[in-house]
Design a protein around this motif. Structure first.
Motif, mmCIF file in Angstrom:
data_model
loop_
_atom_site.group_PDB
_atom_site.id
_atom_site.type_symbol
_atom_site.label_atom_id
_atom_site.label_comp_id
_atom_site.label_asym_id
_atom_site.label_seq_id
_atom_site.Cartn_x
_atom_site.Cartn_y
_atom_site.Cartn_z
ATOM 1 N N TRP A 101 -13.843 63.425 21.423
ATOM 2 C CA TRP A 101 -14.305 64.773 21.077
ATOM 3 C C TRP A 101 -13.448 65.807 21.803
ATOM 4 O O TRP A 101 -13.324 65.770 23.035
ATOM 5 C CB TRP A 101 -15.772 64.964 21.491
ATOM 6 N N HIS A 102 -12.876 66.735 21.043
ATOM 7 C CA HIS A 102 -12.034 67.761 21.678
ATOM 8 C C HIS A 102 -11.995 69.017 20.821
ATOM 9 O O HIS A 102 -12.401 69.003 19.658
ATOM 10 C CB HIS A 102 -10.607 67.229 21.897
ATOM 11 N N GLN A 103 -11.508 70.088 21.427
ATOM 12 C CA GLN A 103 -11.249 71.350 20.725
ATOM 13 C C GLN A 103 -9.732 71.563 20.767
ATOM 14 O O GLN A 103 -9.136 71.601 21.853
ATOM 15 C CB GLN A 103 -11.931 72.514 21.450
ATOM 16 N N VAL A 118 -5.564 72.210 8.479
ATOM 17 C CA VAL A 118 -5.814 71.506 7.216
ATOM 18 C C VAL A 118 -5.467 70.044 7.458
ATOM 19 O O VAL A 118 -4.385 69.741 7.975
ATOM 20 C CB VAL A 118 -4.932 72.073 6.084
ATOM 21 N N TRP A 119 -6.395 69.155 7.154
ATOM 22 C CA TRP A 119 -6.167 67.698 7.304
ATOM 23 C C TRP A 119 -6.240 67.110 5.904
ATOM 24 O O TRP A 119 -7.306 67.051 5.296
ATOM 25 C CB TRP A 119 -7.239 67.122 8.220
ATOM 26 N N LEU A 120 -5.092 66.692 5.391
ATOM 27 C CA LEU A 120 -4.988 66.211 4.010
ATOM 28 C C LEU A 120 -4.953 64.684 4.018
ATOM 29 O O LEU A 120 -4.079 64.074 4.655
ATOM 30 C CB LEU A 120 -3.704 66.776 3.375
ATOM 31 N N PHE A 188 -15.553 71.101 17.739
ATOM 32 C CA PHE A 188 -15.540 69.765 18.342
ATOM 33 C C PHE A 188 -15.270 68.769 17.204
ATOM 34 O O PHE A 188 -15.989 68.760 16.203
ATOM 35 C CB PHE A 188 -16.903 69.385 18.926
ATOM 36 N N HIS A 189 -14.271 67.896 17.388
ATOM 37 C CA HIS A 189 -14.024 66.850 16.393
ATOM 38 C C HIS A 189 -13.497 65.595 17.084
ATOM 39 O O HIS A 189 -12.980 65.659 18.201
ATOM 40 C CB HIS A 189 -13.088 67.330 15.269
ATOM 41 N N ALA A 190 -13.662 64.464 16.394
ATOM 42 C CA ALA A 190 -13.338 63.156 16.979
ATOM 43 C C ALA A 190 -13.169 62.179 15.823
ATOM 44 O O ALA A 190 -13.398 62.540 14.654
ATOM 45 C CB ALA A 190 -14.489 62.700 17.878
ATOM 46 N N SER A 191 -12.773 60.926 16.125
ATOM 47 C CA SER A 191 -12.816 59.886 15.077
ATOM 48 C C SER A 191 -12.844 58.500 15.707
ATOM 49 O O SER A 191 -12.291 58.282 16.785
ATOM 50 C CB SER A 191 -11.639 60.026 14.095
ATOM 51 N N HIS A 192 -13.505 57.566 14.993
ATOM 52 C CA HIS A 192 -13.651 56.177 15.444
ATOM 53 C C HIS A 192 -12.465 55.340 14.946
ATOM 54 O O HIS A 192 -11.709 55.772 14.072
ATOM 55 C CB HIS A 192 -14.936 55.578 14.856
ATOM 56 N N ARG A 199 -4.584 51.327 5.688
ATOM 57 C CA ARG A 199 -4.220 52.304 6.713
ATOM 58 C C ARG A 199 -4.991 53.587 6.454
ATOM 59 O O ARG A 199 -5.246 53.925 5.297
ATOM 60 C CB ARG A 199 -2.731 52.639 6.620
ATOM 61 N N ARG A 200 -5.343 54.312 7.517
ATOM 62 C CA ARG A 200 -5.929 55.645 7.319
ATOM 63 C C ARG A 200 -4.840 56.649 7.663
ATOM 64 O O ARG A 200 -4.370 56.727 8.800
ATOM 65 C CB ARG A 200 -7.144 55.832 8.236
ATOM 66 N N ILE A 201 -4.399 57.414 6.644
ATOM 67 C CA ILE A 201 -3.261 58.324 6.840
ATOM 68 C C ILE A 201 -3.706 59.752 6.560
ATOM 69 O O ILE A 201 -4.200 60.064 5.466
ATOM 70 C CB ILE A 201 -2.094 57.975 5.883
ATOM 71 N N VAL A 205 -2.015 69.977 9.475
ATOM 72 C CA VAL A 205 -1.147 71.162 9.560
ATOM 73 C C VAL A 205 -1.925 72.283 10.239
ATOM 74 O O VAL A 205 -3.075 72.549 9.885
ATOM 75 C CB VAL A 205 -0.674 71.612 8.158
ATOM 76 N N ARG A 206 -1.294 72.946 11.215
ATOM 77 C CA ARG A 206 -1.951 73.989 12.006
ATOM 78 C C ARG A 206 -1.438 75.358 11.562
ATOM 79 O O ARG A 206 -0.281 75.706 11.813
ATOM 80 C CB ARG A 206 -1.641 73.807 13.496
ATOM 81 N N TYR A 207 -2.312 76.122 10.920
ATOM 82 C CA TYR A 207 -1.950 77.453 10.410
ATOM 83 C C TYR A 207 -2.440 78.519 11.390
ATOM 84 O O TYR A 207 -3.558 78.415 11.922
ATOM 85 C CB TYR A 207 -2.591 77.701 9.041
HETATM 86 O O1 LIG Z 1 -6.921 62.161 12.559
HETATM 87 C C1 LIG Z 1 -7.806 62.152 13.404
HETATM 88 O O2 LIG Z 1 -8.629 61.243 13.491
HETATM 89 C C2 LIG Z 1 -7.921 63.296 14.389
HETATM 90 C C3 LIG Z 1 -7.158 64.494 13.960
HETATM 91 C C4 LIG Z 1 -7.288 65.661 14.873
HETATM 92 O O3 LIG Z 1 -7.787 65.579 15.979
HETATM 93 C C5 LIG Z 1 -6.777 66.939 14.397
HETATM 94 O O4 LIG Z 1 -6.186 66.998 13.310
HETATM 95 O O5 LIG Z 1 -6.957 67.955 15.109
#
Ligand SMILES: O=C(O)CCC(=O)C(=O)O
Length: 272
Positions: A101-103, A118-120, A188-192, A199-201, A205-207
Protein backbone atom coordinates in the motif's frame (compact mmCIF):
# COMPACT_ATOMS: atom_id res chain seq x y z
CA UNK A 1 -19.65 16.80 -14.52
CA UNK A 2 -18.66 13.54 -16.27
CA UNK A 3 -18.74 10.18 -14.44
CA UNK A 4 -14.96 9.98 -14.64
CA UNK A 5 -14.57 13.44 -13.05
CA UNK A 6 -17.16 12.69 -10.34
CA UNK A 7 -15.67 9.28 -9.42
CA UNK A 8 -12.16 10.72 -9.46
CA UNK A 9 -13.08 13.57 -7.13
CA UNK A 10 -15.09 11.51 -4.64
CA UNK A 11 -13.23 8.17 -4.68
CA UNK A 12 -9.81 9.11 -6.06
CA UNK A 13 -10.13 6.78 -9.06
CA UNK A 14 -12.25 5.86 -12.08
CA UNK A 15 -12.48 2.53 -13.94
CA UNK A 16 -13.01 0.62 -16.17
CA UNK A 17 -12.44 2.97 -19.12
CA UNK A 18 -12.46 1.43 -22.60
CA UNK A 19 -9.35 2.47 -24.54
CA UNK A 20 -8.28 -0.25 -27.01
CA UNK A 21 -10.30 -2.84 -28.90
CA UNK A 22 -9.37 -6.49 -28.10
CA UNK A 23 -7.37 -6.63 -31.36
CA UNK A 24 -5.50 -3.38 -30.57
CA UNK A 25 -4.77 -4.66 -27.05
CA UNK A 26 -3.29 -7.87 -28.52
CA UNK A 27 -1.15 -5.77 -30.90
CA UNK A 28 0.05 -3.54 -28.03
CA UNK A 29 0.97 -6.62 -25.99
CA UNK A 30 2.84 -8.09 -28.97
CA UNK A 31 4.73 -4.78 -29.44
CA UNK A 32 5.67 -4.81 -25.75
CA UNK A 33 6.80 -8.44 -25.82
CA UNK A 34 8.87 -7.84 -28.97
CA UNK A 35 10.63 -4.90 -27.28
CA UNK A 36 11.09 -7.01 -24.16
CA UNK A 37 12.69 -9.75 -26.26
CA UNK A 38 15.09 -7.24 -27.84
CA UNK A 39 16.05 -6.03 -24.37
CA UNK A 40 16.74 -9.50 -22.96
CA UNK A 41 20.51 -9.24 -22.90
CA UNK A 42 20.83 -5.51 -22.23
CA UNK A 43 20.42 -4.28 -18.64
CA UNK A 44 19.81 -0.66 -19.59
CA UNK A 45 17.12 -1.52 -22.15
CA UNK A 46 15.45 -3.86 -19.66
CA UNK A 47 15.50 -1.11 -17.05
CA UNK A 48 13.97 1.28 -19.62
CA UNK A 49 10.87 -0.93 -19.90
CA UNK A 50 10.23 -0.20 -16.21
CA UNK A 51 11.07 3.53 -16.25
CA UNK A 52 10.51 6.23 -18.90
CA UNK A 53 9.89 3.62 -21.60
CA UNK A 54 7.99 6.13 -23.78
CA UNK A 55 11.24 8.07 -24.37
CA UNK A 56 12.76 5.10 -26.22
CA UNK A 57 9.79 3.07 -27.55
CA UNK A 58 7.58 4.64 -30.26
CA UNK A 59 4.64 2.28 -29.56
CA UNK A 60 4.63 3.31 -25.88
CA UNK A 61 4.78 6.99 -26.86
CA UNK A 62 1.79 6.44 -29.18
CA UNK A 63 -0.19 4.56 -26.50
CA UNK A 64 0.15 7.35 -23.94
CA UNK A 65 -1.11 9.83 -26.60
CA UNK A 66 -4.14 7.68 -27.49
CA UNK A 67 -7.15 10.06 -27.88
CA UNK A 68 -9.34 8.00 -25.52
CA UNK A 69 -6.64 8.17 -22.83
CA UNK A 70 -6.17 11.91 -23.28
CA UNK A 71 -9.95 12.51 -23.14
CA UNK A 72 -10.17 10.68 -19.81
CA UNK A 73 -7.18 12.53 -18.33
CA UNK A 74 -8.44 15.89 -19.63
CA UNK A 75 -11.66 15.33 -17.68
CA UNK A 76 -9.69 15.52 -14.43
CA UNK A 77 -6.57 17.60 -15.20
CA UNK A 78 -7.71 19.97 -17.96
CA UNK A 79 -6.52 20.53 -21.54
CA UNK A 80 -2.74 20.96 -21.09
CA UNK A 81 -1.03 17.68 -20.28
CA UNK A 82 2.54 16.53 -19.69
CA UNK A 83 3.70 12.97 -19.03
CA UNK A 84 6.14 12.75 -16.11
CA UNK A 85 6.69 8.97 -16.25
CA UNK A 86 5.74 5.78 -18.09
CA UNK A 87 6.49 2.17 -17.21
CA UNK A 88 5.38 -1.41 -17.69
CA UNK A 89 4.41 -3.37 -14.56
CA UNK A 90 4.74 -7.08 -15.34
CA UNK A 91 3.93 -9.86 -12.89
CA UNK A 92 4.85 -13.32 -14.08
CA UNK A 93 2.43 -16.19 -13.31
CA UNK A 94 3.14 -17.98 -10.05
CA UNK A 95 5.74 -15.47 -8.79
CA UNK A 96 5.59 -13.83 -5.35
CA UNK A 97 5.91 -10.23 -6.67
CA UNK A 98 3.52 -7.81 -4.99
CA UNK A 99 3.07 -4.07 -4.41
CA UNK A 100 2.56 -2.70 -0.89
CA UNK A 101 0.00 0.00 0.00
CA UNK A 102 1.47 3.35 -1.03
CA UNK A 103 0.72 6.84 -2.33
CA UNK A 104 2.65 7.67 -5.51
CA UNK A 105 3.19 11.37 -4.83
CA UNK A 106 4.84 10.76 -1.47
CA UNK A 107 8.19 10.09 -3.16
CA UNK A 108 8.26 11.97 -6.45
CA UNK A 109 9.38 15.40 -5.26
CA UNK A 110 6.53 17.19 -7.03
CA UNK A 111 5.31 20.45 -5.50
CA UNK A 112 1.53 19.89 -5.84
CA UNK A 113 -1.08 17.15 -6.39
CA UNK A 114 -2.15 17.72 -10.01
CA UNK A 115 -1.15 14.25 -11.14
CA UNK A 116 -3.09 11.22 -12.35
CA UNK A 117 -1.95 7.74 -13.36
CA UNK A 118 -3.51 5.84 -16.22
CA UNK A 119 -2.93 2.07 -15.86
CA UNK A 120 -3.75 0.32 -19.13
CA UNK A 121 -4.20 -3.47 -19.01
CA UNK A 122 -2.50 -5.47 -21.79
CA UNK A 123 -3.57 -8.80 -20.25
CA UNK A 124 -6.45 -9.65 -17.89
CA UNK A 125 -6.15 -7.82 -14.55
CA UNK A 126 -8.20 -9.86 -12.06
CA UNK A 127 -7.97 -10.74 -8.35
CA UNK A 128 -6.31 -14.00 -9.46
CA UNK A 129 -3.68 -12.29 -11.64
CA UNK A 130 -2.88 -9.66 -8.97
CA UNK A 131 -4.84 -6.66 -10.22
CA UNK A 132 -4.38 -3.33 -8.45
CA UNK A 133 -6.48 -2.66 -5.35
CA UNK A 134 -7.66 0.83 -4.42
CA UNK A 135 -8.79 2.24 -1.07
CA UNK A 136 -11.79 4.49 -1.88
CA UNK A 137 -11.51 8.08 -0.68
CA UNK A 138 -7.92 7.72 0.61
CA UNK A 139 -6.65 10.38 -1.85
CA UNK A 140 -7.61 13.20 0.52
CA UNK A 141 -4.96 12.24 3.10
CA UNK A 142 -1.19 12.67 3.29
CA UNK A 143 0.34 9.97 5.46
CA UNK A 144 3.87 8.99 6.47
CA UNK A 145 5.55 6.09 4.63
CA UNK A 146 8.33 3.73 5.63
CA UNK A 147 10.86 1.88 3.51
CA UNK A 148 10.71 -1.88 4.16
CA UNK A 149 12.97 -3.08 1.32
CA UNK A 150 10.78 -6.22 1.50
CA UNK A 151 11.87 -9.07 -0.76
CA UNK A 152 9.51 -9.45 -3.77
CA UNK A 153 8.05 -5.95 -3.36
CA UNK A 154 8.04 -4.42 -6.86
CA UNK A 155 8.65 -0.91 -5.50
CA UNK A 156 12.29 0.17 -5.27
CA UNK A 157 12.40 0.57 -1.50
CA UNK A 158 9.41 -1.56 -0.57
CA UNK A 159 7.79 1.69 0.49
CA UNK A 160 4.46 1.48 2.28
CA UNK A 161 2.04 3.70 4.18
CA UNK A 162 2.82 3.84 7.90
CA UNK A 163 -0.85 3.48 8.93
CA UNK A 164 -3.26 0.54 9.26
CA UNK A 165 -5.21 -0.20 6.06
CA UNK A 166 -8.57 -1.95 6.38
CA UNK A 167 -8.21 -4.50 3.58
CA UNK A 168 -11.96 -5.19 3.59
CA UNK A 169 -12.58 -1.64 2.30
CA UNK A 170 -10.33 -2.16 -0.77
CA UNK A 171 -11.78 -2.55 -4.26
CA UNK A 172 -10.29 -4.85 -6.92
CA UNK A 173 -9.46 -2.98 -10.12
CA UNK A 174 -10.66 -5.61 -12.57
CA UNK A 175 -9.76 -4.74 -16.18
CA UNK A 176 -9.99 -6.56 -19.49
CA UNK A 177 -7.08 -6.14 -21.91
CA UNK A 178 -7.51 -2.69 -23.50
CA UNK A 179 -9.30 -1.18 -20.47
CA UNK A 180 -7.70 1.34 -18.14
CA UNK A 181 -8.06 2.77 -14.66
CA UNK A 182 -7.28 6.31 -13.50
CA UNK A 183 -5.91 6.95 -10.02
CA UNK A 184 -5.04 10.06 -8.04
CA UNK A 185 -1.41 10.46 -6.92
CA UNK A 186 -2.47 10.34 -3.26
CA UNK A 187 -4.74 7.29 -3.55
CA UNK A 188 -3.67 4.29 -1.42
CA UNK A 189 -3.11 1.39 -3.84
CA UNK A 190 -1.45 -2.03 -3.75
CA UNK A 191 -1.54 -5.43 -5.50
CA UNK A 192 -1.18 -9.13 -4.62
CA UNK A 193 0.95 -11.75 -6.47
CA UNK A 194 -0.16 -13.27 -9.76
CA UNK A 195 -1.72 -16.73 -9.21
CA UNK A 196 -3.12 -17.00 -12.76
CA UNK A 197 -1.62 -18.88 -15.72
CA UNK A 198 -0.92 -15.72 -17.77
CA UNK A 199 1.41 -12.77 -17.28
CA UNK A 200 -0.21 -9.67 -15.78
CA UNK A 201 0.96 -6.72 -17.89
CA UNK A 202 0.04 -3.09 -17.20
CA UNK A 203 1.27 0.12 -18.82
CA UNK A 204 1.32 2.92 -16.20
CA UNK A 205 1.55 6.55 -17.36
CA UNK A 206 1.85 9.55 -15.01
CA UNK A 207 0.14 12.70 -16.31
CA UNK A 208 0.65 16.15 -14.75
CA UNK A 209 -0.37 19.74 -15.55
CA UNK A 210 2.26 22.27 -16.70
CA UNK A 211 1.79 24.16 -13.40
CA UNK A 212 3.50 21.30 -11.57
CA UNK A 213 7.22 21.51 -10.79
CA UNK A 214 9.87 19.63 -8.86
CA UNK A 215 10.14 21.03 -5.30
CA UNK A 216 13.93 21.15 -5.56
CA UNK A 217 13.78 23.28 -8.73
CA UNK A 218 15.34 20.59 -10.96
CA UNK A 219 14.17 20.41 -14.58
CA UNK A 220 13.00 16.81 -14.93
CA UNK A 221 12.20 15.42 -18.38
CA UNK A 222 8.56 15.27 -19.50
CA UNK A 223 6.63 14.73 -22.74
CA UNK A 224 4.10 17.29 -23.91
CA UNK A 225 1.10 15.18 -24.99
CA UNK A 226 -1.75 17.69 -25.24
CA UNK A 227 -2.21 21.48 -25.46
CA UNK A 228 0.68 23.73 -24.47
CA UNK A 229 3.44 23.77 -21.87
CA UNK A 230 2.31 27.05 -20.30
CA UNK A 231 4.97 27.19 -17.56
CA UNK A 232 8.29 25.76 -18.81
CA UNK A 233 9.18 24.02 -15.52
CA UNK A 234 10.48 20.88 -17.22
CA UNK A 235 12.71 19.77 -20.12
CA UNK A 236 10.51 18.65 -23.03
CA UNK A 237 11.53 15.28 -24.45
CA UNK A 238 10.71 14.60 -28.15
CA UNK A 239 8.95 11.43 -29.32
CA UNK A 240 11.31 8.58 -30.24
CA UNK A 241 11.44 7.60 -33.92
CA UNK A 242 12.98 4.13 -33.52
CA UNK A 243 13.16 1.51 -30.78
CA UNK A 244 16.02 1.95 -28.29
CA UNK A 245 17.86 4.46 -30.57
CA UNK A 246 21.24 5.37 -29.06
CA UNK A 247 20.57 9.14 -28.88
CA UNK A 248 17.24 8.52 -27.12
CA UNK A 249 18.88 6.07 -24.71
CA UNK A 250 21.62 8.66 -23.99
CA UNK A 251 19.03 11.38 -23.25
CA UNK A 252 17.11 8.98 -21.01
CA UNK A 253 20.33 8.10 -19.14
CA UNK A 254 21.11 11.79 -18.53
CA UNK A 255 17.57 12.61 -17.35
CA UNK A 256 17.33 9.51 -15.11
CA UNK A 257 20.65 10.46 -13.48
CA UNK A 258 19.33 13.97 -12.89
CA UNK A 259 16.08 12.63 -11.38
CA UNK A 260 17.85 10.08 -9.16
CA UNK A 261 19.10 12.82 -6.83
CA UNK A 262 15.47 13.78 -6.12
CA UNK A 263 13.94 10.31 -6.14
CA UNK A 264 16.63 8.30 -4.39
CA UNK A 265 18.45 10.55 -1.92
CA UNK A 266 19.54 7.44 -0.02
CA UNK A 267 20.99 5.79 -3.12
CA UNK A 268 18.45 3.00 -3.84
CA UNK A 269 17.36 2.90 -7.49
CA UNK A 270 14.72 1.36 -9.71
CA UNK A 271 11.05 2.16 -9.88
CA UNK A 272 10.09 5.40 -8.12
O1 LIG B 1 0.90 -2.68 -11.22
C1 LIG B 1 0.75 -2.70 -10.00
O2 LIG B 1 0.37 -3.70 -9.40
C2 LIG B 1 1.03 -1.46 -9.19
C3 LIG B 1 1.09 -0.24 -10.03
C4 LIG B 1 1.31 1.02 -9.26
O3 LIG B 1 1.63 1.03 -8.09
C5 LIG B 1 1.14 2.28 -9.97
O4 LIG B 1 0.91 2.27 -11.19
O5 LIG B 1 1.23 3.35 -9.33
Amino acid sequence: MSTIERDFQTQGYAFPIDILSPREAREARAAFETAEHRATRDDEKREALGRHCSWVLPFADALMRHPAVLDAVTAVLGPNLLVWGSEFFVKEPGTPDFVSWHQDLHYWGLAADEEVTVWLALSPATPESGCMRFLPGSHTQRVAHRDTFAKDNMLSRGQEVDVEVDDLQAVDVVLQPGQASLHHGRLFHASHPNRSADRRIGFAVRYITPQMRQSDGSRAGVSLVKGADTHGHFELVPSPKAEFAEHDMARRRRLCNLANATLYPSGAQGRP
